[in-house]
Design a protein around this motif. Structure first.
Motif, PDB file in Angstrom:
ATOM      1  N   LYS A 115       0.833  -1.205   0.000  1.00  0.00           N
ATOM      2  CA  LYS A 115       0.000   0.000   0.000  1.00  0.00           C
ATOM      3  C   LYS A 115       0.866   1.253   0.000  1.00  0.00           C
ATOM      4  CE  LYS A 115      -3.636   2.297   2.639  1.00  0.00           C
ATOM      5  NZ  LYS A 115      -4.531   2.222   3.787  1.00  0.00           N
ATOM      6  N   LEU A 116       1.870   1.292   0.870  1.00  0.00           N
ATOM      7  CA  LEU A 116       2.737   2.468   0.966  1.00  0.00           C
ATOM      8  C   LEU A 116       3.536   2.670  -0.310  1.00  0.00           C
ATOM      9  CD1 LEU A 116       4.038   2.065   4.637  1.00  0.00           C
ATOM     10  CD2 LEU A 116       2.228   3.591   3.799  1.00  0.00           C
ATOM     11  N   PHE A 117       4.065   1.576  -0.869  1.00  0.00           N
ATOM     12  CA  PHE A 117       4.846   1.679  -2.101  1.00  0.00           C
ATOM     13  C   PHE A 117       3.996   2.198  -3.259  1.00  0.00           C
ATOM     14  CE2 PHE A 117       6.566   0.054  -6.080  1.00  0.00           C
ATOM     15  CZ  PHE A 117       7.881   0.479  -5.997  1.00  0.00           C
ATOM     16  N   LYS A 118       2.793   1.664  -3.391  1.00  0.00           N
ATOM     17  CA  LYS A 118       1.904   2.115  -4.465  1.00  0.00           C
ATOM     18  C   LYS A 118       1.551   3.593  -4.305  1.00  0.00           C
ATOM     19  CE  LYS A 118      -0.337  -2.190  -5.847  1.00  0.00           C
ATOM     20  NZ  LYS A 118      -1.611  -2.913  -5.913  1.00  0.00           N
ATOM     21  N   MET A 119       1.252   3.994  -3.070  1.00  0.00           N
ATOM     22  CA  MET A 119       0.891   5.399  -2.840  1.00  0.00           C
ATOM     23  C   MET A 119       2.058   6.318  -3.190  1.00  0.00           C
ATOM     24  SD  MET A 119      -1.293   5.153   0.691  1.00  0.00           S
ATOM     25  CE  MET A 119      -1.830   6.862   0.711  1.00  0.00           C
ATOM     26  N   LYS A 120       3.268   5.926  -2.807  1.00  0.00           N
ATOM     27  CA  LYS A 120       4.446   6.778  -3.000  1.00  0.00           C
ATOM     28  C   LYS A 120       4.917   6.758  -4.456  1.00  0.00           C
ATOM     29  CE  LYS A 120       8.184   9.087  -1.721  1.00  0.00           C
ATOM     30  NZ  LYS A 120       8.126  10.460  -1.311  1.00  0.00           N
ATOM     31  N   GLU A 121       5.145   5.581  -4.998  1.00  0.00           N
ATOM     32  CA  GLU A 121       5.821   5.465  -6.291  1.00  0.00           C
ATOM     33  C   GLU A 121       4.886   5.429  -7.489  1.00  0.00           C
ATOM     34  OE1 GLU A 121       8.912   5.938  -6.320  1.00  0.00           O
ATOM     35  OE2 GLU A 121       9.323   5.630  -4.202  1.00  0.00           O
ATOM     36  N   ILE A 122       3.682   4.951  -7.305  1.00  0.00           N
ATOM     37  CA  ILE A 122       2.777   4.820  -8.453  1.00  0.00           C
ATOM     38  C   ILE A 122       1.770   5.962  -8.485  1.00  0.00           C
ATOM     39  CG2 ILE A 122       1.039   3.346  -9.553  1.00  0.00           C
ATOM     40  CD1 ILE A 122       2.613   0.933  -8.343  1.00  0.00           C
ATOM     41  N   GLU A 123       1.162   6.252  -7.348  1.00  0.00           N
ATOM     42  CA  GLU A 123       0.134   7.276  -7.307  1.00  0.00           C
ATOM     43  C   GLU A 123       0.700   8.675  -7.073  1.00  0.00           C
ATOM     44  OE1 GLU A 123      -2.693   5.873  -4.424  1.00  0.00           O
ATOM     45  OE2 GLU A 123      -3.059   4.040  -5.555  1.00  0.00           O
ATOM     46  N   GLY A 124       1.966   8.768  -6.665  1.00  0.00           N
ATOM     47  CA  GLY A 124       2.625  10.057  -6.557  1.00  0.00           C
ATOM     48  C   GLY A 124       2.331  10.868  -5.300  1.00  0.00           C
ATOM     49  N   TYR A 125       1.850  10.228  -4.247  1.00  0.00           N
ATOM     50  CA  TYR A 125       1.617  10.952  -2.994  1.00  0.00           C
ATOM     51  C   TYR A 125       2.963  11.312  -2.363  1.00  0.00           C
ATOM     52  CZ  TYR A 125      -3.329   9.626  -2.907  1.00  0.00           C
ATOM     53  OH  TYR A 125      -4.653   9.478  -3.190  1.00  0.00           O
ATOM     54  N   ASP A 126       3.021  12.436  -1.653  1.00  0.00           N
ATOM     55  CA  ASP A 126       4.240  12.737  -0.911  1.00  0.00           C
ATOM     56  C   ASP A 126       4.125  12.140   0.486  1.00  0.00           C
ATOM     57  OD1 ASP A 126       2.808  14.534   0.703  1.00  0.00           O
ATOM     58  OD2 ASP A 126       3.453  16.276  -0.436  1.00  0.00           O
ATOM     59  N   ASN A 127       5.255  12.131   1.209  1.00  0.00           N
ATOM     60  CA  ASN A 127       5.299  11.458   2.511  1.00  0.00           C
ATOM     61  C   ASN A 127       4.260  11.998   3.498  1.00  0.00           C
ATOM     62  OD1 ASN A 127       7.349   9.969   1.470  1.00  0.00           O
ATOM     63  ND2 ASN A 127       8.958  10.814   2.759  1.00  0.00           N
ATOM     64  N   ALA A 128       4.091  13.311   3.539  1.00  0.00           N
ATOM     65  CA  ALA A 128       3.135  13.906   4.473  1.00  0.00           C
ATOM     66  C   ALA A 128       1.719  13.407   4.203  1.00  0.00           C
ATOM     67  CB  ALA A 128       3.189  15.426   4.397  1.00  0.00           C
ATOM     68  N   GLU A 129       1.356  13.324   2.926  1.00  0.00           N
ATOM     69  CA  GLU A 129       0.018  12.843   2.564  1.00  0.00           C
ATOM     70  C   GLU A 129      -0.155  11.378   2.967  1.00  0.00           C
ATOM     71  OE1 GLU A 129      -1.175  15.344  -1.401  1.00  0.00           O
ATOM     72  OE2 GLU A 129       0.396  13.838  -1.600  1.00  0.00           O
ATOM     73  N   ILE A 130       0.874  10.584   2.719  1.00  0.00           N
ATOM     74  CA  ILE A 130       0.797   9.155   3.053  1.00  0.00           C
ATOM     75  C   ILE A 130       0.654   8.978   4.559  1.00  0.00           C
ATOM     76  CG2 ILE A 130       2.029   6.947   3.016  1.00  0.00           C
ATOM     77  CD1 ILE A 130       3.333   7.903   0.380  1.00  0.00           C
ATOM     78  N   MET A 131       1.442   9.738   5.330  1.00  0.00           N
ATOM     79  CA  MET A 131       1.363   9.629   6.792  1.00  0.00           C
ATOM     80  C   MET A 131      -0.019  10.043   7.287  1.00  0.00           C
ATOM     81  SD  MET A 131       5.152  10.786   8.156  1.00  0.00           S
ATOM     82  CE  MET A 131       5.058  12.417   7.454  1.00  0.00           C
ATOM     83  N   GLN A 132      -0.589  11.069   6.676  1.00  0.00           N
ATOM     84  CA  GLN A 132      -1.917  11.528   7.080  1.00  0.00           C
ATOM     85  C   GLN A 132      -2.974  10.475   6.753  1.00  0.00           C
ATOM     86  OE1 GLN A 132      -3.215  15.055   5.068  1.00  0.00           O
ATOM     87  NE2 GLN A 132      -4.844  15.454   6.521  1.00  0.00           N
ATOM     88  N   ILE A 133      -2.898   9.886   5.577  1.00  0.00           N
ATOM     89  CA  ILE A 133      -3.897   8.905   5.140  1.00  0.00           C
ATOM     90  C   ILE A 133      -3.797   7.607   5.935  1.00  0.00           C
ATOM     91  CG2 ILE A 133      -4.609   7.432   3.199  1.00  0.00           C
ATOM     92  CD1 ILE A 133      -3.771   9.798   1.350  1.00  0.00           C
ATOM     93  N   THR A 134      -2.559   7.127   6.123  1.00  0.00           N
ATOM     94  CA  THR A 134      -2.371   5.812   6.746  1.00  0.00           C
ATOM     95  C   THR A 134      -2.183   5.868   8.256  1.00  0.00           C
ATOM     96  OG1 THR A 134       0.020   5.877   6.415  1.00  0.00           O
ATOM     97  CG2 THR A 134      -1.318   4.870   4.657  1.00  0.00           C
ATOM     98  N   GLY A 135      -1.810   7.024   8.778  1.00  0.00           N
ATOM     99  CA  GLY A 135      -1.552   7.133  10.204  1.00  0.00           C
ATOM    100  C   GLY A 135      -0.169   6.633  10.600  1.00  0.00           C
ATOM    101  N   CYS A 136       0.695   6.334   9.630  1.00  0.00           N
ATOM    102  CA  CYS A 136       2.056   5.878   9.906  1.00  0.00           C
ATOM    103  C   CYS A 136       2.904   7.044  10.396  1.00  0.00           C
ATOM    104  CB  CYS A 136       2.717   5.332   8.630  1.00  0.00           C
ATOM    105  SG  CYS A 136       2.125   3.738   8.107  1.00  0.00           S
ATOM    106  N   SER A 137       3.896   6.718  11.196  1.00  0.00           N
ATOM    107  CA  SER A 137       4.872   7.740  11.592  1.00  0.00           C
ATOM    108  C   SER A 137       5.879   7.900  10.455  1.00  0.00           C
ATOM    109  CB  SER A 137       5.596   7.310  12.862  1.00  0.00           C
ATOM    110  OG  SER A 137       6.413   6.178  12.596  1.00  0.00           O
TER     111      SER A 137
END
Length: 168
Positions: free
Chosen positions: A116-138
């Motif tokens: 999920k994280l890899f797809k969001m970052k590398e395929i869908e083009g989300y930046d780290n802040a967006e991914i952390m907000q969506i997934t709740g990851c640190s």
């Protein structure tokens, strides 16, 4: 998509697109031109944008294609493009398609969170802040999981392509 929706959804992507374009081109003016072209393309597609789930990924893909087109144009203009290089690129199209398919398969076999994280970052083009907000990851968890996913993809790809070469 109505103009109001376009202004609410697409226009806010402009800063992220410009940052990406600047990283890819190394030139603020060229980056601004490319982002403007992307926005025009998105505007011309506005009637069909509702059919795309991730509009940012679409914009990033258009941007990357515009940058690549610019590089090809620059090569042709400077006379450094070689017809044999173009032919070689065409010859590798099928091989590239196989490699892309192999990488997709490897990604599909990653652990769910890494996938999920890899797809969001590398395929869908989300930046780290967006991914952390969506997934709740640190930030640390995101960094570690992306690193593990990339290492696993590289290792599996190397292993599988080495096996494929030995078979041939």
């Amino acid at each position: 998509m109505k103009p109001e929706e376009f202004n609410h959804i697409i226009v806010p992507m402009r800063a992220d697109l410009k940052r990406l374009a600047r990283n890819m081109t190394g030139d603020d003016y060229r980056a601004e031109d490319i982002v403007q072209e992307v926005m025009l393309k998105m505007w011309s597609m506005r009637s069909s944008l509702d059919g795309y789930e991730n509009k940012k990924a679409l914009a990033v893909t258009i941007l990357k294609n515009k940058v690549k087109d610019g590089w090809k144009h620059d090569k042709l203009e400077s006379g450094t493009a070689d017809a044999t290089v173009e032919r070689t690129a065409e010859d590798h199209t099928a091989e590239n398609a196989d490699e892309i398919s192999l990488i997709r398969t490897i990604v599909e076999h990653l652990p769910p969170l890494q996938q999920k994280l890899f797809k969001m970052k590398e395929i869908e083009g989300y930046d780290n802040a967006e991914i952390m907000q969506i997934t709740g990851c640190s930030a640390e968890s995101l960094r570690q999981n992306l690193s593990r996913a990339r290492r696993k993809i590289i290792a599996d790809f190397a292993k599988l392509t080495k096996m494929r070469v030995k078979k041939e």
